[in-house]
Design an enzyme around this catalytic site. Structure first.
Site, short mmCIF file in Angstrom:
data_model
loop_
_atom_site.label_atom_id
_atom_site.label_comp_id
_atom_site.label_asym_id
_atom_site.label_seq_id
_atom_site.Cartn_x
_atom_site.Cartn_y
_atom_site.Cartn_z
N PRO A 9 0.79 -1.23 0.00
CA PRO A 9 0.00 0.00 0.00
C PRO A 9 0.83 1.28 0.00
CG PRO A 9 -0.14 -1.10 2.12
CD PRO A 9 0.51 -2.06 1.18
N ASN A 10 0.33 2.23 -0.76
CA ASN A 10 0.88 3.59 -0.86
C ASN A 10 2.17 3.68 -1.66
OD1 ASN A 10 -1.18 4.87 0.79
ND2 ASN A 10 -0.31 3.71 2.47
N ARG A 17 4.25 10.96 -2.11
CA ARG A 17 4.22 10.74 -0.65
C ARG A 17 5.59 11.04 -0.02
NH1 ARG A 17 4.87 4.35 0.91
NH2 ARG A 17 4.23 5.15 2.94
N TYR A 22 11.01 9.07 0.98
CA TYR A 22 11.03 8.11 -0.12
C TYR A 22 11.63 8.65 -1.42
CZ TYR A 22 8.04 5.59 3.11
OH TYR A 22 7.56 4.97 4.23
N ALA A 76 3.33 -0.84 4.62
CA ALA A 76 2.84 -0.84 6.01
C ALA A 76 2.40 -2.24 6.48
CB ALA A 76 1.69 0.15 6.17
N GLU A 97 12.94 -9.58 1.16
CA GLU A 97 12.20 -8.40 1.64
C GLU A 97 12.97 -7.14 1.25
OE1 GLU A 97 12.51 -8.21 5.94
OE2 GLU A 97 10.88 -6.73 6.07
N ARG A 106 13.55 4.10 12.08
CA ARG A 106 12.31 4.86 12.12
C ARG A 106 11.49 4.49 13.36
NH1 ARG A 106 9.56 4.81 6.37
NH2 ARG A 106 8.32 6.42 7.43
#
Ligand code: DQA
Length: 146
Positions: A9-10, A17, A22, A76, A97, A106
């Site tokens: 998502p996103n 964003r 990013y 997320a 990953e 973060r």
């Protein structure tokens, strides 16, 4: 050798964003870059993005017996989705990953990665290069197995 690249998502909002996190590359630019690099590496790729957890689970299941390696940035859902973890385990396809940002530096809620528990390789905070390093790692692993 065929890889499935899954983005959560996103990530379709890249370029818009949080550019301070990013960067300014758009999602379309990322996908173009991935295809270009896949050709250079001599691998085939399918690139899939969804904002919906179930669609990501479906896509991972669709990879069964069809795809040699999965590269996944669950975004997320990394930090929440046991369903994605279970799907990766179910198909048992070698997986890597990827996170564009360095999630280790973060917020606290980003410190767990469920999907990462089913991944043999982790490329975190390397930006778009993380996807390429993931392709290389999976390619080397698969070549070594033959
Ligand atoms: C991300 C990191 C996640 O914590 C975040 O929710 C994202 C993107 C990354 O690529 O850095 O959406 O996976």
């Amino acid at each position: 050798m065929k890889f499935l690249i899954v983005n959560g998502p996103n990530l379709n909002m890249l370029g818009i964003r949080e550019p301070e996190v990013y960067g300014s590359m758009t999602y379309e630019e990322l996908v173009y870059f991935l295809h270009e690099q896949a050709v250079a590496l001599g691998v085939e790729i399918e690139v899939f993005q969804s904002n919906c957890e179930g669609e990501i689970v479906n896509e991972i299941q669709r990879a069964y017996r069809r795809i040699d390696g999965i590269i996944i940035n669950p975004a997320a859902y990394t930090h929440t989705s046991i369903a994605i973890l279970d799907a990766l385990k179910a198909v048992s396809i070698p997986a890597a990953e990827v996170h564009l940002s360095d999630v280790t530096k973060r917020e606290e809620f980003r410190q767990v990665s469920y999907a990462g528990m089913a991944c043999e390789f982790h490329f975190i905070g390397e930006g778009k290069q993380g996807y390429i390093n993931a392709m290389k790692a999976l390619k080397e692993k698969l070549e070594a197995a033959h």
